[in-house]
Design a protein around this motif. Structure first.
Motif, short mmCIF file in Angstrom:
data_model
loop_
_atom_site.label_atom_id
_atom_site.label_comp_id
_atom_site.label_asym_id
_atom_site.label_seq_id
_atom_site.Cartn_x
_atom_site.Cartn_y
_atom_site.Cartn_z
N UNK A 107 -31.45 -87.25 -13.41
CA UNK A 107 -30.13 -87.51 -14.00
C UNK A 107 -29.50 -86.19 -14.44
N UNK A 108 -28.21 -86.04 -14.19
CA UNK A 108 -27.48 -84.84 -14.60
C UNK A 108 -26.13 -85.26 -15.19
N UNK A 109 -25.52 -84.33 -15.89
CA UNK A 109 -24.17 -84.57 -16.39
C UNK A 109 -23.13 -84.16 -15.34
N UNK A 110 -21.89 -84.50 -15.61
CA UNK A 110 -20.81 -84.27 -14.65
C UNK A 110 -20.69 -82.80 -14.24
N UNK A 111 -20.94 -81.88 -15.16
CA UNK A 111 -20.80 -80.46 -14.85
C UNK A 111 -21.71 -80.03 -13.71
N UNK A 112 -22.85 -80.72 -13.55
CA UNK A 112 -23.79 -80.39 -12.48
C UNK A 112 -23.62 -81.29 -11.26
N UNK A 113 -22.63 -82.16 -11.30
CA UNK A 113 -22.45 -83.14 -10.22
C UNK A 113 -20.98 -83.22 -9.78
N UNK A 114 -20.23 -82.18 -10.09
CA UNK A 114 -18.78 -82.23 -9.94
C UNK A 114 -18.34 -82.39 -8.49
N UNK A 115 -18.97 -81.68 -7.56
CA UNK A 115 -18.55 -81.74 -6.16
C UNK A 115 -18.70 -83.15 -5.60
N UNK A 116 -19.85 -83.76 -5.84
CA UNK A 116 -20.08 -85.13 -5.34
C UNK A 116 -19.11 -86.11 -5.98
N UNK A 117 -18.86 -85.93 -7.30
CA UNK A 117 -17.94 -86.84 -7.98
C UNK A 117 -16.52 -86.71 -7.42
N UNK A 118 -16.08 -85.50 -7.12
CA UNK A 118 -14.73 -85.32 -6.59
C UNK A 118 -14.58 -85.95 -5.21
N UNK A 119 -15.64 -85.90 -4.40
CA UNK A 119 -15.59 -86.59 -3.11
C UNK A 119 -15.44 -88.09 -3.32
N UNK A 120 -16.21 -88.64 -4.26
CA UNK A 120 -16.12 -90.07 -4.55
C UNK A 120 -14.76 -90.44 -5.13
N UNK A 121 -14.24 -89.60 -6.03
CA UNK A 121 -12.96 -89.90 -6.67
C UNK A 121 -11.79 -89.85 -5.69
N UNK A 122 -11.96 -89.14 -4.57
CA UNK A 122 -10.88 -89.08 -3.59
C UNK A 122 -10.58 -90.47 -3.02
N UNK A 123 -11.53 -91.40 -3.15
CA UNK A 123 -11.30 -92.78 -2.70
C UNK A 123 -10.44 -93.53 -3.71
N UNK A 124 -10.86 -93.52 -4.99
CA UNK A 124 -10.19 -94.35 -6.00
C UNK A 124 -8.90 -93.73 -6.52
N UNK A 125 -8.80 -92.42 -6.54
CA UNK A 125 -7.62 -91.76 -7.09
C UNK A 125 -6.64 -91.31 -6.02
N UNK A 126 -7.14 -90.83 -4.90
CA UNK A 126 -6.28 -90.30 -3.85
C UNK A 126 -6.17 -91.22 -2.64
N UNK A 127 -6.86 -92.37 -2.72
CA UNK A 127 -6.78 -93.40 -1.69
C UNK A 127 -7.18 -92.91 -0.30
N UNK A 128 -8.21 -92.10 -0.27
CA UNK A 128 -8.77 -91.66 1.01
C UNK A 128 -9.88 -92.64 1.39
N UNK A 129 -9.52 -93.66 2.13
CA UNK A 129 -10.44 -94.75 2.41
C UNK A 129 -11.29 -94.54 3.66
#
Length: 208
Positions: free
Chosen positions: A160-182
């Motif tokens: 388990x890690x915090x967001x600071x160590x997982x930022x790249x993966x989170x941004x890829x995931x967020x591109x779906x919900x925030x930027x609608x890249x489906x």
């Protein structure tokens, strides 16, 4: 179980009786509830708690690291998932993104993300993998071999890690919900829009 059965029917032609599927779902649900309850008690275990404020680090030699990102929308019940695999030199080998609909909770989204990433690593023949995601309770459950034997693969580790160590993966995931890249994909190398972040994380890792 429904998702896995659907995939097996689509790609392998396997069919399952509805009663058998429901029975398996109920059993998995019972075991999952027991495991999560036990994981909450074991708060002192080292691999359950996220590293406090620690940046991303390269895996040890001979291993790769798969960071898993999850972005869940309560309003739409949609989850964006992303993973990114880097080697001990900090080089990005693979990255991927996909979306799921009808996900009713963040816990379900995180569990789905780990299962999807694990199946992806298996399909890409990657054996010595260190997984990292933002959920210490799920990690604690997976790391209990007696309670959750299905995930105990000898050369896989989950932390388990915090967001600071997982930022790249989170941004890829967020591109779906925030930027609608489906559009789902799997690609080699670094995503062009994250190269500056990945280079920064690699540099910080070298300095640690």
């Amino acid at each position: 179980m429904l998702w896995k059965n659907k995939n097996e029917f689509t790609f392998e032609g396997k069919e399952y009786e509805a009663e058998d599927t429901v029975t398996k779902c109920l059993e998995e649900s019972r075991r999952w509830t027991e495991v999560v309850a036990a994981a909450k008690v074991e708060t002192g275990a080292r691999n359950q708690r996220p590293r406090d404020g620690k940046a991303w680090t390269v895996p040890e030699n001979g291993r790769v690291k798969c960071n898993i990102g999850i972005s869940w929308s309560k309003a739409t019940c949609m989850v964006g998932l992303g993973w990114i695999v880097r080697n001990s030199e900090g080089d990005t080998m693979l990255h991927s993104r996909r979306d799921f609909n009808g996900v009713s909770s963040l816990l379900e989204a995180r569990r789905l993300g780990l299962i999807w990433a694990a199946e992806s690593m298996n399909s890409h023949k990657l054996q010595k993998v260190s997984f990292e995601l933002e959920d210490y309770e799920l990690v604690g459950s997976v790391n209990r071999p007696k309670a959750w034997p299905a995930f105990q693969l000898a050369e896989w580790k989950v932390s388990s890690v915090k967001r600071v160590a997982n930022k790249a993966a989170f941004m890829i995931a967020r591109s779906v919900t925030k930027e609608r890249r489906y559009q789902s994909y799997v690609a080699q190398g670094s995503p062009s829009w994250l190269r500056s972040l990945l280079a920064e994380e690699d540099m910080r890792s070298i300095m640690l």
